[in-house]
Scaffold this motif. Sequence first.
Motif: not given
Length: 324
Positions: A217-227, A252-262
């Motif tokens: 969750g909170k502690d890893t989310f932003n850096e996870s997107l960059t992976c 999500l667009a800036k990092l490569g048109s990423l998909f996100l789901t919860r």
Amino acid sequence: MSMAIRIHSNGDPEVMVWEPVDVPSPAAGEVQVRHRAVGLNFIDVYHRTGLYPLPLPAGIGLEGAGEVIAVGAGVGDVRVGDRVAYAGGPVGAYAEVRNLPADRVVRLPDAVSFDIGAAMMLQGLTAQYLLRRTYRVQPGDTILVHAAAGGVGLILCQWAKVLGATVIGTVGSDAKAALAQAHGCDHTIVYTRERFADRVRELTGGGGVAVVYDSIGKDTFNESLTCLQPLGTMVSYGNATGPVAPFDVSTLAKLGSLFLTRPTLMTYIAKRSDLLAMSSELFEVVQNGTVKIEIHQRYALSEAAQAHRDLEARRTTGSTILIP
């Protein structure tokens, strides 16, 4: 009367009370189950603290295994004496005996013990939908699994490896790294001494991973997107360190048109046909040895408060069960 853990207010583990409860005869469409083992999961903490609010007072717990001791009117496919297991609700598993809808239980294969049944249902079904439905892992994929030495993490690592993936996992210690590696994790990152995002980029030659499975969750989310690689999938399925803060979706667009789901397990097993199909696939990989369910902690059900303390302090690995 039966004994159960109940909460009358939200808060620390001490709010859980071991008390007698009346268990009526099962209503139409219900079964009554005498638990032999109950599963411990982080969502139980969310319910206890109020992060996921419950009407109070309430029972707690979403997973268990035991024997059917009574059935209500209209129940045709489950009989008294059946060995059953369940996951995903309704809440109230921290109990010696309970009633629940018959369409929420599945028959436990004879080769699977009650302990394993209680330990694997919620975590195993979660791993099933994450790997086979939320993002369908393909041979050659490189994936990132947070909390790789946890209950879901160990199952994800084993199953993903068999599916042909290269598995990168984050862990909190060298001991947990060794455990994850013994269960299919190709590369472990000890997050207490290195930035996982930097290490993932190094391991992937800058290309990133196809999917991140993030229960932190909170502690890893932003850096996870960059992976993630372009068009990669971010799966945020837990909040161990707190809920993810609102963010700008244009990221999500800036990092490569990423998909996100919860996703949540409850959605994936809402239809009984899906529950049965998913359970069947889980039972198959457990019985054929593809996935080994590691029960590393056992507590008396009456000692659930201590189990919660250890879980929140990250002193547990693998699966934990509570014994009535």
